[in-house]
Write a protein that holds these residues in place. Structure first.
Motif, PDB file in Angstrom:
ATOM      1  N   GLY A   1       0.994  -1.410   0.084  1.00  0.00           N
ATOM      2  CA  GLY A   1       0.074  -0.053  -0.120  1.00  0.00           C
ATOM      3  C   GLY A   1       0.945   1.159  -0.016  1.00  0.00           C
ATOM      4  O   GLY A   1       0.581   2.280  -0.534  1.00  0.00           O
ATOM      5  N   GLN A   2       2.156   1.180   0.801  1.00  0.00           N
ATOM      6  CA  GLN A   2       2.762   2.505   0.812  1.00  0.00           C
ATOM      7  C   GLN A   2       3.552   2.765  -0.564  1.00  0.00           C
ATOM      8  O   GLN A   2       3.723   3.629  -0.827  1.00  0.00           O
ATOM      9  N   ARG A   3       3.794   1.430  -1.080  1.00  0.00           N
ATOM     10  CA  ARG A   3       4.480   1.501  -2.350  1.00  0.00           C
ATOM     11  C   ARG A   3       3.642   2.190  -3.509  1.00  0.00           C
ATOM     12  O   ARG A   3       4.077   2.875  -4.274  1.00  0.00           O
ATOM     13  N   LEU A   4       2.377   1.687  -3.544  1.00  0.00           N
ATOM     14  CA  LEU A   4       1.441   2.370  -4.484  1.00  0.00           C
ATOM     15  C   LEU A   4       1.062   3.673  -4.327  1.00  0.00           C
ATOM     16  O   LEU A   4       0.947   4.472  -5.216  1.00  0.00           O
ATOM     17  N   ALA A   5       0.937   4.079  -3.133  1.00  0.00           N
ATOM     18  CA  ALA A   5       0.616   5.461  -2.800  1.00  0.00           C
ATOM     19  C   ALA A   5       1.892   6.423  -3.015  1.00  0.00           C
ATOM     20  O   ALA A   5       1.500   7.425  -3.676  1.00  0.00           O
ATOM     21  N   GLU A   6       2.961   5.991  -2.949  1.00  0.00           N
ATOM     22  CA  GLU A   6       4.109   6.685  -3.527  1.00  0.00           C
ATOM     23  C   GLU A   6       4.197   6.676  -5.087  1.00  0.00           C
ATOM     24  O   GLU A   6       4.595   7.782  -5.541  1.00  0.00           O
ATOM     25  N   LEU A   7       3.750   5.502  -5.606  1.00  0.00           N
ATOM     26  CA  LEU A   7       3.654   5.612  -7.079  1.00  0.00           C
ATOM     27  C   LEU A   7       2.607   6.599  -7.818  1.00  0.00           C
ATOM     28  O   LEU A   7       2.638   7.271  -8.772  1.00  0.00           O
ATOM     29  N   LEU A   8       1.272   6.618  -6.917  1.00  0.00           N
ATOM     30  CA  LEU A   8       0.508   7.520  -7.250  1.00  0.00           C
ATOM     31  C   LEU A   8       0.782   8.926  -7.265  1.00  0.00           C
ATOM     32  O   LEU A   8       0.420   9.859  -8.146  1.00  0.00           O
ATOM     33  N   LYS A   9       1.642   9.137  -6.118  1.00  0.00           N
ATOM     34  CA  LYS A   9       2.083  10.597  -6.021  1.00  0.00           C
ATOM     35  C   LYS A   9       2.957  11.072  -7.189  1.00  0.00           C
ATOM     36  O   LYS A   9       3.043  12.092  -7.689  1.00  0.00           O
TER      37      LYS A   9
ATOM     38  N   PRO B   1      -6.933  14.629  -3.908  1.00  0.00           N
ATOM     39  CA  PRO B   1      -6.041  15.467  -3.030  1.00  0.00           C
ATOM     40  C   PRO B   1      -4.954  14.434  -2.534  1.00  0.00           C
ATOM     41  O   PRO B   1      -5.003  13.269  -2.375  1.00  0.00           O
ATOM     42  N   GLU B   2      -3.572  15.186  -2.109  1.00  0.00           N
ATOM     43  CA  GLU B   2      -2.393  14.246  -1.805  1.00  0.00           C
ATOM     44  C   GLU B   2      -2.873  13.552  -0.605  1.00  0.00           C
ATOM     45  O   GLU B   2      -2.281  12.235  -0.371  1.00  0.00           O
TER      46      GLU B   2
END
Length: 457
Positions: free
Chosen positions: A9-17, A53-54
Motif C-alpha cells: 500500500g505504501q509503495r502504491l501510494a508513492e507511485l500514485l504521488k 488530493p495528496e
C-alpha cells in the motif's frame, strides 16, 4: 492512513504521488486477471489524469489493492474514490461495474419485467398512448432500462434520465442500439428543466412516467409542478403511488412528507389536475403490484374519463378522505401491534413470578384489542360509505349523461321533422300556385270563346 498501510500500500501510494503509471499498473496487475484487470487499468488511467488530493493517496491505494474483481467490487471502489475526491475516477469505476453487469446480464429484469412485471399496467400504458394520441414519452428514473425498452417499442421518441452512474451506464449499454431512446445521466428536475428550456419535446400530448423516487431526496413534487406549469398537454403517470381505494397495491413511504400519497401531493404541489387510479383490483394484477396515479387536465382528462375504463377518477375531497382513512388504518394497525406486543412482553416478564397478575392482564389485552379492532372497523365503514357515495354519484352522472343524450337526439329528430314539414309546405304551395295559374288560363280561354261567340252572332 499511510502509517497503517502495508508495504504494498505504501509503495502504491508513492507511485500514485509520483505519477508512475507503468509501475503502479504492474503492481496492481498482480492482484487481478482477465477482464477485471483491463477495467482496473481504465480506472487507474483516469486516476492519473485527474488525481485526488495528496492526503487521499493512501486511502485510494488501499481501496485499489482491496478491489474485489466483480461488479459490486468496482461499485464499492467508485464510492471510495468519490469520497476521496477523485470524482472522474469514481465515474470510471461505476462504468466498469456497469460493463460487468451487462456482460453477465444484458437484459436484466430486476422487478420481473417492464412496469414492475405488471401486465395490467403495461396494457394501461399502451391504451394511454393509443387513446390520447401521445407523441412523446418522458421517463425519470431509467434504473436498468427494462421499462424504457418496453416504452421504446411503441416507436415514439423516449427521453429518459438516470442519476446513479452505474445504472446509467448499464442502461446506456443495453439501449444503445435503439434509435428512438435519448438517455441522459442527470437529476430528474434538471433533466426536465433542460427539456423545457431547450424546447426539445415535439409538439403534442406527452406522457411523463415518473419513477425517480428512490433515495432520501424526493424530487417527485417538483417534477409534477414543473410539468404542469411548463408543458401545454401533459399526462403524468407516477409509479409506486398509494391507491386509496385498494390497500393491496404497494407504495413508497420515505417518512414524514415523503409518502407517495394524495395527501402529500396536495400539500406539496400547486397544480390541481384530475386524478385517476386503477379501476381493476390489485388481486388481478401480476408482478410486484405497485400502485400508480395518472394526472391530467383539460381535454386529456376528458378523454381519459370517456375512453379508459381501466382508470377511475376520484375528486380531490374523496381522494383526501379515502387517503386519510387508509393512513388511519395503517396507524391503527401499527399502534395495535405495538401496544399488544409491549403488553405481552411485560406480561411474559412478570408471568413467572406473578401468575395471578398475568391472568388479570388477559381481559385487559382482549378489551384493548377489541377497542382497536372496533376503531379499524369504523374507519373501514367510513371508507365503504364514501365508496358507495362515489358509486351513486357515478350512476347519477351516467343517468344524466344518458338523459342529455336522449334529449339531444329528440331535438335532432324535431329539427329533421321541421325541415321535412317545411319542404312539404313549399311543395304544396307550389302545387296551389300551379293550380291557380291553370284555373286562370281556363277562365281566360272561356272568356275568349265567349267573346268570339258574341261577335259571330
Amino acid at each position: 492512513m499511510e502509517d497503517r498501510l502495508d508495504s504494498s500500500g505504501q509503495r502504491l501510494a508513492e507511485l500514485l504521488k509520483a505519477r508512475d503509471f507503468d509501475t503502479a499498473q504492474a503492481l496492481l496487475r498482480s492482484n487481478l486477471t482477465g477482464r477485471a484487470q483491463s477495467l482496473q487499468d481504465d480506472v487507474l488511467l483516469v486516476l492519473f489524469e485527474s488525481p485526488p488530493p495528496e492526503t487521499a493517496f493512501g486511502s485510494v491505494a488501499e481501496a485499489l489493492l482491496r478491489l474485489v474483481p466483480d461488479a459490486n467490487g468496482f461499485s464499492a471502489l467508485a464510492e471510495h474514490l468519490e469520497a476521496s475526491g477523485a470524482a472522474l475516477a469514481a465515474r470510471a469505476a461505476h462504468k466498469c461495474a456497469a460493463e460487468l453487469d451487462f456482460d453477465a446480464h444484458p437484459a436484466m429484469d430486476v422487478w420481473g419485467g417492464a412496469f414492475n412485471g405488471q401486465e395490467r399496467r403495461q396494457t394501461l400504458f399502451d391504451q394511454l398512448l393509443q387513446e390520447l394520441k401521445i407523441v412523446t414519452v418522458v421517463e425519470t428514473g431509467t434504473f436498468r432500462g427494462t421499462t424504457t425498452d418496453y416504452m421504446a417499442k411503441a416507436g415514439l421518441p423516449v427521453f429518459s434520465c438516470e442519476l446513479h452512474p452505474r445504472y446509467f451506464y448499464y442502461s446506456l449499454f443495453r439501449l444503445t442500439n435503439i434509435p428512438n431512446v435519448r438517455l441522459e445521466q442527470a437529476d430528474s428536475r434538471c433533466f426536465l428543466r433542460e427539456l423545457f428550456d431547450e424546447n426539445r419535446l415535439p409538439p403534442g400530448p406527452t406522457l411523463f412516467y415518473l419513477d425517480a423516487h428512490w433515495e432520501r431526496d424526493l424530487p417527485l413534487w417538483e417534477e409534477v409542478d414543473q410539468i404542469f406549469s411548463r408543458h401545454p398537454s401533459p399526462v403524468i403517470m407516477v409509479d409506486d403511488f398509494r391507491v386509496p381505494t385498494d390497500s393491496g397495491f404497494a407504495y413508497d413511504d420515505y417518512g414524514k412528507g415523503k409518502c407517495l400519497s394524495i395527501t402529500n401531493l396536495h400539500e406539496a404541489v400547486t397544480a390541481r389536475p384530475a386524478m385517476f387510479f386503477p379501476s381493476y383490483a390489485s388481486a388481478h394484477e401480476t408482478g410486484a403490484r405497485r400502485g400508480c396515479v395518472v394526472l391530467a387536465h383539460g381535454d386529456l382528462a376528458d378523454y381519459i374519463r370517456r375512453k379508459l375504463p381501466m382508470l377511475t377518477e376520484l375528486s380531490l375531497i374523496d381522494a383526501l378522505i379515502l387517503d386519510r382513512v387508509a393512513e388511519l388504518h395503517n396507524d391503527l394497525d401499527r399502534v395495535a401491534l405495538k401496544a399488544v406486543s409491549e403488553e405481552l412482553q411485560q406480561t411474559r416478564a412478570k408471568s413467572g413470578a406473578q401468575p395471578a397478575d398475568f391472568s388479570a392482564k388477559i381481559p385487559r389485552l382482549e378489551l384493548r384489542a377489541h377497542e382497536l379492532s372496533s376503531a379499524v372497523a369504523r374507519a373501514e365503514f367510513i371508507q365503504q360509505q364514501r365508496e358507495l357515495e362515489a358509486e351513486d354519484a357515478k350512476r347519477d352522472a351516467a343517468a344524466a349523461r344518458e338523459a342529455a343524450t336522449g334529449l339531444q337526439n329528440l331535438v335532432l329528430r324535431l329539427h329533421e321533422e321541421l325541415r321535412l314539414g317545411r319542404t312539404e309546405t313549399l311543395r304544396l304551395q307550389q302545387q296551389v300556385a300551379e293550380l291557380q295559374q291553370s284555373r286562370w288560363r281556363r277562365i281566360g280561354l272561356l272568356l275568349g270563346l265567349a267573346r268570339k261567340a258574341t261577335f259571330e252572332r
